[in-house]
Write a protein that holds these residues in place. Structure first.
Motif, PDB file in Angstrom:
ATOM      1  N   PHE A   1       0.826  -1.218   0.000  1.00 40.55           N
ATOM      2  CA  PHE A   1       0.000   0.000   0.000  1.00 40.55           C
ATOM      3  C   PHE A   1       0.857   1.262   0.000  1.00 40.55           C
ATOM      4  O   PHE A   1       0.419   2.319  -0.475  1.00 40.55           O
ATOM      5  N   LEU A   2       2.064   1.165   0.563  1.00 40.14           N
ATOM      6  CA  LEU A   2       2.946   2.328   0.671  1.00 40.14           C
ATOM      7  C   LEU A   2       3.898   2.469  -0.527  1.00 40.14           C
ATOM      8  O   LEU A   2       4.699   3.402  -0.563  1.00 40.14           O
ATOM      9  N   GLU A   3       3.809   1.588  -1.466  1.00 37.93           N
ATOM     10  CA  GLU A   3       4.707   1.672  -2.627  1.00 37.93           C
ATOM     11  C   GLU A   3       4.419   2.948  -3.432  1.00 37.93           C
ATOM     12  O   GLU A   3       3.251   3.241  -3.726  1.00 37.93           O
ATOM     13  N   PRO A   4       5.442   3.704  -3.824  1.00 40.29           N
ATOM     14  CA  PRO A   4       5.229   4.925  -4.621  1.00 40.29           C
ATOM     15  C   PRO A   4       4.875   4.564  -6.064  1.00 40.29           C
ATOM     16  O   PRO A   4       5.633   4.801  -7.008  1.00 40.29           O
ATOM     17  N   LEU A   5       3.703   3.966  -6.226  1.00 43.25           N
ATOM     18  CA  LEU A   5       3.334   3.349  -7.493  1.00 43.25           C
ATOM     19  C   LEU A   5       3.177   4.358  -8.625  1.00 43.25           C
ATOM     20  O   LEU A   5       3.560   4.089  -9.770  1.00 43.25           O
ATOM     21  N   ALA A   6       2.608   5.522  -8.309  1.00 45.45           N
ATOM     22  CA  ALA A   6       2.403   6.525  -9.365  1.00 45.45           C
ATOM     23  C   ALA A   6       3.741   6.949  -9.970  1.00 45.45           C
ATOM     24  O   ALA A   6       3.887   7.031 -11.202  1.00 45.45           O
ATOM     25  N   ALA A   7       4.716   7.202  -9.121  1.00 44.67           N
ATOM     26  CA  ALA A   7       6.036   7.615  -9.610  1.00 44.67           C
ATOM     27  C   ALA A   7       6.707   6.483 -10.382  1.00 44.67           C
ATOM     28  O   ALA A   7       7.324   6.705 -11.435  1.00 44.67           O
ATOM     29  N   LEU A   8       6.579   5.269  -9.884  1.00 48.24           N
ATOM     30  CA  LEU A   8       7.178   4.114 -10.561  1.00 48.24           C
ATOM     31  C   LEU A   8       6.574   3.916 -11.948  1.00 48.24           C
ATOM     32  O   LEU A   8       7.279   3.623 -12.923  1.00 48.24           O
ATOM     33  N   ARG A   9       5.269   4.101 -12.043  1.00 47.87           N
ATOM     34  CA  ARG A   9       4.611   3.924 -13.338  1.00 47.87           C
ATOM     35  C   ARG A   9       4.976   5.035 -14.321  1.00 47.87           C
ATOM     36  O   ARG A   9       5.071   4.791 -15.522  1.00 47.87           O
ATOM     37  N   ARG A  10       5.166   6.223 -13.811  1.00 46.21           N
ATOM     38  CA  ARG A  10       5.606   7.315 -14.702  1.00 46.21           C
ATOM     39  C   ARG A  10       6.968   6.989 -15.304  1.00 46.21           C
ATOM     40  O   ARG A  10       7.186   7.165 -16.507  1.00 46.21           O
ATOM     41  N   TYR A  11       7.868   6.509 -14.464  1.00 48.04           N
ATOM     42  CA  TYR A  11       9.192   6.131 -14.958  1.00 48.04           C
ATOM     43  C   TYR A  11       9.070   5.035 -16.027  1.00 48.04           C
ATOM     44  O   TYR A  11       9.708   5.096 -17.086  1.00 48.04           O
ATOM     45  N   GLU A  12       8.249   4.029 -15.724  1.00 44.80           N
ATOM     46  CA  GLU A  12       8.125   2.919 -16.667  1.00 44.80           C
ATOM     47  C   GLU A  12       7.490   3.369 -17.983  1.00 44.80           C
ATOM     48  O   GLU A  12       7.941   2.987 -19.072  1.00 44.80           O
ATOM     49  N   ASP A  13       6.451   4.181 -17.895  1.00 45.50           N
ATOM     50  CA  ASP A  13       5.791   4.659 -19.109  1.00 45.50           C
ATOM     51  C   ASP A  13       6.720   5.505 -19.972  1.00 45.50           C
ATOM     52  O   ASP A  13       6.572   5.550 -21.198  1.00 45.50           O
ATOM     53  N   ASN A  14       7.665   6.184 -19.330  1.00 47.58           N
ATOM     54  CA  ASN A  14       8.614   7.035 -20.052  1.00 47.58           C
ATOM     55  C   ASN A  14       9.877   6.283 -20.478  1.00 47.58           C
ATOM     56  O   ASN A  14      10.805   6.880 -21.030  1.00 47.58           O
ATOM     57  N   GLY A  15       9.913   4.983 -20.205  1.00 48.15           N
ATOM     58  CA  GLY A  15      11.099   4.208 -20.545  1.00 48.15           C
ATOM     59  C   GLY A  15      12.299   4.505 -19.674  1.00 48.15           C
ATOM     60  O   GLY A  15      13.436   4.194 -20.041  1.00 48.15           O
ATOM     61  N   GLN A  16      12.052   5.074 -18.487  1.00 45.77           N
ATOM     62  CA  GLN A  16      13.147   5.425 -17.563  1.00 45.77           C
ATOM     63  C   GLN A  16      13.379   4.253 -16.604  1.00 45.77           C
ATOM     64  O   GLN A  16      13.017   4.292 -15.438  1.00 45.77           O
ATOM     65  N   TYR A  17      14.031   3.219 -17.117  1.00 49.32           N
ATOM     66  CA  TYR A  17      14.134   1.976 -16.366  1.00 49.32           C
ATOM     67  C   TYR A  17      15.180   2.033 -15.257  1.00 49.32           C
ATOM     68  O   TYR A  17      15.035   1.360 -14.233  1.00 49.32           O
ATOM     69  N   PHE A  18      16.233   2.850 -15.441  1.00 44.73           N
ATOM     70  CA  PHE A  18      17.163   3.042 -14.330  1.00 44.73           C
ATOM     71  C   PHE A  18      16.437   3.686 -13.162  1.00 44.73           C
ATOM     72  O   PHE A  18      16.556   3.261 -12.002  1.00 44.73           O
ATOM     73  N   GLU A  19      15.683   4.730 -13.458  1.00 44.36           N
ATOM     74  CA  GLU A  19      14.972   5.444 -12.395  1.00 44.36           C
ATOM     75  C   GLU A  19      13.950   4.534 -11.704  1.00 44.36           C
ATOM     76  O   GLU A  19      13.781   4.588 -10.481  1.00 44.36           O
ATOM     77  N   ARG A  20      13.266   3.711 -12.491  1.00 49.61           N
ATOM     78  CA  ARG A  20      12.312   2.767 -11.910  1.00 49.61           C
ATOM     79  C   ARG A  20      13.013   1.816 -10.945  1.00 49.61           C
ATOM     80  O   ARG A  20      12.546   1.602  -9.817  1.00 49.61           O
ATOM     81  N   LEU A  21      14.121   1.233 -11.378  1.00 47.81           N
ATOM     82  CA  LEU A  21      14.852   0.298 -10.537  1.00 47.81           C
ATOM     83  C   LEU A  21      15.388   0.983  -9.291  1.00 47.81           C
ATOM     84  O   LEU A  21      15.320   0.424  -8.177  1.00 47.81           O
ATOM     85  N   ALA A  22      15.913   2.188  -9.454  1.00 44.95           N
ATOM     86  CA  ALA A  22      16.470   2.916  -8.312  1.00 44.95           C
ATOM     87  C   ALA A  22      15.400   3.197  -7.265  1.00 44.95           C
ATOM     88  O   ALA A  22      15.628   3.016  -6.055  1.00 44.95           O
ATOM     89  N   LEU A  23      14.215   3.610  -7.707  1.00 49.38           N
ATOM     90  CA  LEU A  23      13.146   3.921  -6.756  1.00 49.38           C
ATOM     91  C   LEU A  23      12.608   2.651  -6.099  1.00 49.38           C
ATOM     92  O   LEU A  23      12.282   2.652  -4.899  1.00 49.38           O
ATOM     93  N   LEU A  24      12.515   1.566  -6.857  1.00 47.34           N
ATOM     94  CA  LEU A  24      12.110   0.297  -6.265  1.00 47.34           C
ATOM     95  C   LEU A  24      13.057  -0.102  -5.135  1.00 47.34           C
ATOM     96  O   LEU A  24      12.624  -0.582  -4.080  1.00 47.34           O
ATOM     97  N   GLU A  25      14.355   0.104  -5.350  1.00 52.09           N
ATOM     98  CA  GLU A  25      15.340  -0.232  -4.331  1.00 52.09           C
ATOM     99  C   GLU A  25      15.252   0.696  -3.131  1.00 52.09           C
ATOM    100  O   GLU A  25      15.306   0.268  -1.975  1.00 52.09           O
ATOM    101  N   GLU A  26      15.114   1.991  -3.381  1.00 55.49           N
ATOM    102  CA  GLU A  26      15.034   2.951  -2.280  1.00 55.49           C
ATOM    103  C   GLU A  26      13.773   2.744  -1.449  1.00 55.49           C
ATOM    104  O   GLU A  26      13.769   2.953  -0.233  1.00 55.49           O
ATOM    105  N   ALA A  27      12.704   2.317  -2.096  1.00 57.01           N
ATOM    106  CA  ALA A  27      11.436   2.109  -1.386  1.00 57.01           C
ATOM    107  C   ALA A  27      11.552   1.010  -0.331  1.00 57.01           C
ATOM    108  O   ALA A  27      10.828   1.008   0.661  1.00 57.01           O
ATOM    109  N   LYS A  28      12.490   0.086  -0.537  1.00 55.46           N
ATOM    110  CA  LYS A  28      12.660  -1.009   0.419  1.00 55.46           C
ATOM    111  C   LYS A  28      13.089  -0.518   1.797  1.00 55.46           C
ATOM    112  O   LYS A  28      12.796  -1.161   2.812  1.00 55.46           O
TER     113      LYS A  28
END
Length: 418
Positions: free
Chosen positions: A353-380
Motif C-alpha cells: 500500500f505504501l509503494e510509490p506506485l504513481a512515480a514508478l509507473r511514470r518512470y516505466e511509461d517514459n522508458g526510464q528503467y534506471f529510475e524505476r529500478l532505483a526507486l524500487l530499491e530505495e522504497a525497500k
C-alpha cells in the motif's frame, strides 16, 4: 519519552517521507484496516478435527512436531482463536474444515454432515465479529485412499461427491446467516505415488465429478478450487494440478485458489495473479511458506509474500482477491505461530500500500528503467515500520515484540495445562 510518543513521532516523520514521493499514508492505513484475513482453524489442533471416525491423518496431509498444548475440542479451539485476535489489528475471518463440526460425540460420516453441525460456530463467530469460510475434507478417512473425486470406483466417488455437495449447502447456510458470502474451498489430494498411464482418465472423472457437484446454484457462498504440485505419498502425479484447475476455473468461472506452498519453489506465485484476474472472476489466496517442499511453515515477511501483496495492489484487485492463511506448525507455540503469520501478512500488504506506485509507473511509461529500478530499491528502506507501529497503536494491539510476553502468559495459564 514514552513508547507511545516515540511511535507517534516516528509516524509523523514517516508520513513526510512518503508524502514527498506522492504516497498518502492515511489512505494506505485505511486499506490495511479493511484487509480481512481468513484464519485457518487447523493451526490450533494439527488438522485433527472432531470426528469419531478414527481420523487416519495422511492422504497428502502431514503436521510435523509435537509441541504441547494442542487444542483437543471445540471449546479450546475457540479459546485459542479468541486469544489470537487480541494480538492482531482489524476484522478478520475464520476458516473451517468439514471435520470440525459439532457432532455431539456422535458418529456422523462425511456424506451426512448438515448445517446444524456448524450452528455453534456461526453463533460464536457472530459474537466475536468474525466471518466464516469453509472447506470440504477429503483426507484422513477410511475411504480417502489415493483417489476420491477422481476415483473410478463409483461407490467411493459418489461418497465424496455427496460430501462436497453437502459442504456447499453448509457454506450457503453460513453465508446466509452471516449476511456475507462464505468462501468454500475444494482441495483433494488425489494422485499417484508412482507412475501412471491414466492421467487423462482420472482428470476426465474429476471434471465430471466437479460438474455434478457444482450443478446446484447458491446465493450465499462462493466456490474455490485449489491445486497442488504433489501430495505426500502421492508424489508422481496430481489429478488436480494447477493447469487442470486453471482451465476448469476459466471454463466454469470458478475462483481458483493459489496456495503459495503448492508450487515449485522456483515458481513465482505473484506472477500468476495478473493472469488469473483476466480469466477467472476472483482469486483465493492461501498464504503459506514452503521450505524445500509444501511443509506449511509459518508465514514470515519474506520477498515472496511482499511480492504477492504488491501484485494484488498493483492490479487494483483488492475487491477480487480473498486472503487466507494455510500453515500448521506443530513444532512451536501454536498461538504465537498464528500471531506471527497474520502480522507478517499484514506487514507485506502495508508495504504494498505504501509503494510509490504513481512515480514508478511514470518512470516505466517514459522508458526510464534506471529510475524505476532505483526507486524500487530505495522504497525497500523507507520507514514503513514506523507506519506499522502506528497501525498497531491505533488498533490497541501490541507494538513491536510486546505480544511475546502475552502469548507466553497464555501458554502458562492455558495451553500448558492441557
Amino acid at each position: 519519552m514514552s513508547k507511545e510518543n516515540m511511535v507517534l513521532q516516528a509516524f509523523e516523520i514517516a508520513k513526510e517521507r512518503y508524502a514527498a514521493l506522492g504516497v498518502d499514508v492515511n489512505a494506505a492505513l485505511n486499506h490495511l484496516q479493511q484487509l480481512s484475513i481468513s484464519l485457518h482453524c487447523w493451526q490450533t489442533d494439527d488438522v485433527v478435527g472432531f470426528e469419531t471416525l478414527g481420523n487416519q491423518g495422511g492422504s497428502g496431509i502431514q503436521a510435523t512436531g509435537n509441541y504441547p498444548g494442542r487444542a483437543r475440542n471445540m471449546q479450546e479451539v475457540k479459546a485459542d482463536i479468541e486469544e489470537v485476535i487480541t494480538h492482531i489489528a482489524g476484522k478478520h475471518r475464520f476458516n473451517l474444515h468439514a471435520i470440525y463440526g459439532d457432532f455431539g460425540g456422535k458418529t456422523v460420516d462425511r456424506d451426512q454432515i448438515l448445517p446444524e453441525h456448524f450452528t455453534g460456530w456461526m453463533e460464536w463467530a457472530k459474537e466475536k465479529g468474525l466471518k466464516i469460510d469453509f472447506n470440504s475434507s477429503s483426507f484422513g478417512h477410511p475411504k480417502s485412499g489415493d483417489l476420491t473425486l477422481a476415483n473410478p470406483d463409483k461407490s467411493i466417488r459418489d461418497f465424496w461427491i455427496e460430501h462436497t455437495k453437502r459442504c456447499r449447502a453448509i457454506s450457503d447456510a453460513i453465508g446466509k446467516y452471516q449476511d456475507d458470502p462464505c468462501i468454500m474451498n475444494l482441495w483433494i489430494h488425489d494422485g499417484s505415488k508412482d507412475l501412471t498411464v491414466n492421467r487423462y482418465k482420472y482428470r476426465q472423472i474429476l471434471e465430471k465429478s466437479l460438474d455434478e457437484i457444482f450443478a446446484a446454484e447458491y446465493k450465499h457462498m462462493k466456490d474455490c478450487i485449489e491445486s497442488k504440485l504433489f501430495g505426500i505419498a502421492l508424489e508422481s502425479y496430481t489429478v488436480g494440478s494447477h493447469d487442470f484447475y486453471l482451465g476448469y476455473g476459466a471454463k466454469r468461472q470458478k475462483i481458483v485458489t493459489l496456495d503459495t506452498g503448492h508450487f515449485h519453489l522456483t515458481e513465482s506465485v505473484a506472477d500468476k495473479i495478473s493472469s488469473l484476474l483476466l480469466f477467472t472472476p476472483e482469486i483465493m489466496l492461501h498464504v503459506s511458506r514452503p521450505v524445500r517442499w509444501d511443509s506449511d511453515h509459518v508465514v514470515t515477511l519474506n520477498e515472496d509474500t511482499i511480492e504477492l501483496a504488491r501484485e494484488i495492489v498493483r492490479a487494483d484487485a483488492l475487491n477480487r482477491v480473498h486472503v487466507g492463511l494455510d500453515f500448521f506448525d506443530a513444532s512451536i507455540n501454536r498461538i504465537g505461530a498464528y500471531v506471527v503469520g497474520v502480522r507478517a501478512t499484514q506487514k507485506a500488504f502495508l508495504q504494498a500500500f505504501l509503494e510509490p506506485l504513481a512515480a514508478l509507473r511514470r518512470y516505466e511509461d517514459n522508458g526510464q528503467y534506471f529510475e524505476r529500478l532505483a526507486l524500487l530499491e530505495e522504497a525497500k528502506s523507507l520507514p514503513w515500520a514506523a507506519v506499522w507501529d502506528y497501525f498497531c497503536l491505533k488498533n490497541e494491539v501490541e507494538v513491536g515484540a510486546d505480544f511475546i510476553p502475552a502469548v507466553q502468559k497464555y501458554e502458562r495459564d492455558v495451553t500448558s495445562k492441557r
